[in-house]
Scaffold this active site. Structure first.
Site, mmCIF file in Angstrom:
data_model
loop_
_atom_site.group_PDB
_atom_site.id
_atom_site.type_symbol
_atom_site.label_atom_id
_atom_site.label_comp_id
_atom_site.label_asym_id
_atom_site.label_seq_id
_atom_site.Cartn_x
_atom_site.Cartn_y
_atom_site.Cartn_z
ATOM 1 N N GLU A 134 0.814 -1.213 0.000
ATOM 2 C CA GLU A 134 0.000 0.000 0.000
ATOM 3 C C GLU A 134 0.849 1.265 0.000
ATOM 4 O O GLU A 134 0.529 2.232 -0.682
ATOM 5 C CB GLU A 134 -0.967 0.006 1.184
ATOM 6 C CG GLU A 134 -2.048 -1.073 1.123
ATOM 7 C CD GLU A 134 -2.915 -1.002 -0.124
ATOM 8 O OE1 GLU A 134 -2.940 0.054 -0.792
ATOM 9 O OE2 GLU A 134 -3.559 -2.008 -0.451
ATOM 10 N N ASP A 190 -9.757 5.265 -2.595
ATOM 11 C CA ASP A 190 -8.607 5.754 -3.339
ATOM 12 C C ASP A 190 -9.136 6.445 -4.584
ATOM 13 O O ASP A 190 -10.336 6.627 -4.748
ATOM 14 C CB ASP A 190 -7.671 4.597 -3.697
ATOM 15 C CG ASP A 190 -8.250 3.753 -4.813
ATOM 16 O OD1 ASP A 190 -9.494 3.680 -4.931
ATOM 17 O OD2 ASP A 190 -7.483 3.162 -5.581
ATOM 18 N N TYR A 231 -6.528 6.652 3.469
ATOM 19 C CA TYR A 231 -6.641 5.531 2.540
ATOM 20 C C TYR A 231 -5.912 4.292 3.064
ATOM 21 O O TYR A 231 -6.494 3.206 3.189
ATOM 22 C CB TYR A 231 -6.111 5.889 1.135
ATOM 23 C CG TYR A 231 -5.850 4.636 0.347
ATOM 24 C CD1 TYR A 231 -6.917 3.914 -0.188
ATOM 25 C CD2 TYR A 231 -4.571 4.092 0.248
ATOM 26 C CE1 TYR A 231 -6.715 2.699 -0.838
ATOM 27 C CE2 TYR A 231 -4.354 2.883 -0.393
ATOM 28 C CZ TYR A 231 -5.423 2.200 -0.930
ATOM 29 O OH TYR A 231 -5.216 1.000 -1.547
#
Length: 291
Positions: free
Chosen positions: A35, A136, A118
């Site tokens: 991520e 996102d 996020y």
DNA sequence: AATACGTGGTT
DNA sequence: TAACCAAGTAT
């Protein structure tokens, strides 16, 4: 009715990319690393780096023990290298305060460096299979179109965006987590920014944008990201020199990368401030932590 | 709320 | 070719 979770998750099961951080058995740490790397960096460039990173630093404590210099070298040219330093800082907190286990709680994740709205929810959803909205750029675009009938998402508003996404999630945790990845994947593969492949869309019949005749985006213009000639470019050039040597270099060497002395010096200063560059006792420059 | 922050592929 | 775009965060 919009965005049936079953339709989306069935489509995902059928068409999703086979990405390494989605493989069964990948740790929460592996998910977190992916991520962070994927923040503003395309999947294709992340894949090789993710494998290398996970092989070298399979746990948070392993990364926490690495020097910033090594971390920045392995980060390579993924861009925004401060992410690499923050990930190392986060790893240190996870190692020392969380028993080397990536937290599953959104607020605990949010407290870690480099982890924002996020990423915290992506980890909670994808690594820990929780029902929490993951928003996102892909999800924002999918919702803007399919739900709101707009050509594209306007400026981000975390509160509103999270509420929009949350309203779509089914009650069950695992099912909701699958719906979240599915929406992201739909935005990445079908409901794309430039030329959406509406003919291949599993939710075409439920799409408000389609129903409205696919009107063009009419919101405020998005700011254009310049790069050539900016401090970002100069910082990148400076760092590129230092990633390449294990031996500290003189300022004269760094001066070669950019002709404008004022801008060059300002960028070098900012890199020092950011902890991306270190000056040795004899006045030379190097990546931090190995001299 | 705007703006800074890397890098490279695509249109 | 210049502009756009890519799983954002911090200030």
């Amino acid at each position: 009715m919009s965005l049936d979770p079953h339709v989306l998750t069935d489509w995902f099961a059928d068409r999703a990319r086979d990405l390494p951080w989605r493989a069964p058995g990948v740790s929460a740490w592996g998910v977190l690393v992916s991520e962070i790397m994927l923040q503003q960096t395309p999947v294709a460039r992340v894949e090789p780096s993710w494998h290398e990173w996970m092989a070298r630093w399979p746990t948070p404590s392993a990364l926490a023990d690495a020097t910033p210099a090594d971390v920045l070298r392995v980060w390579g040219k993924l861009g925004y290298p401060r992410r690499a330093l923050r990930l190392r800082d986060a790893a240190a907190v996870i190692a020392r305060q969380h028993g080397d286990v990536v937290p599953s709680d959104v607020d605990t994740l949010l407290a870690l460096p480099g982890i924002g709205a996020y990423t915290a929810r992506a980890v909670a959803a994808f690594a820990y299979r929780k029902r929490c909205p993951v928003v996102d750029t892909n999800v924002r675009r999918v919702i803007a179109r399919a739900v709101h009938g707009a050509g594209d998402a306007g400026p981000a508003s975390t509160t509103r965006d999270l509420a929009d996404a949350e309203a779509l999630l089914p009650d069950d945790d695992e099912f909701a987590a699958r719906m979240s990845v599915a929406m992201m994947e739909l935005g990445a593969l079908v409901c794309t920014a430039r030329s959406p492949r509406c003919a291949d869309c599993p939710v075409l019949d439920d799409c408000a944008w389609q129903r409205a005749g696919k009107p063009a985006y009419d919101g405020p213009a998005k700011p254009v990201q310049k790069f050539a000639g900016t401090d970002r470019q100069v910082r990148g050039l400076l760092l590129d020199v230092l990633r390449d040597t294990s031996i500290p270099v003189a300022k004269a060497r760094l001066d070669l990368v950019w002709s404008k002395a004022g801008q060059r010096d300002r960028c070098l200063d900012s890199l020092l401030v950011d902890g991306l560059v270190e000056q040795t006792s004899d006045g030379l420059f190097a990546l931090p932590g190995e001299h």
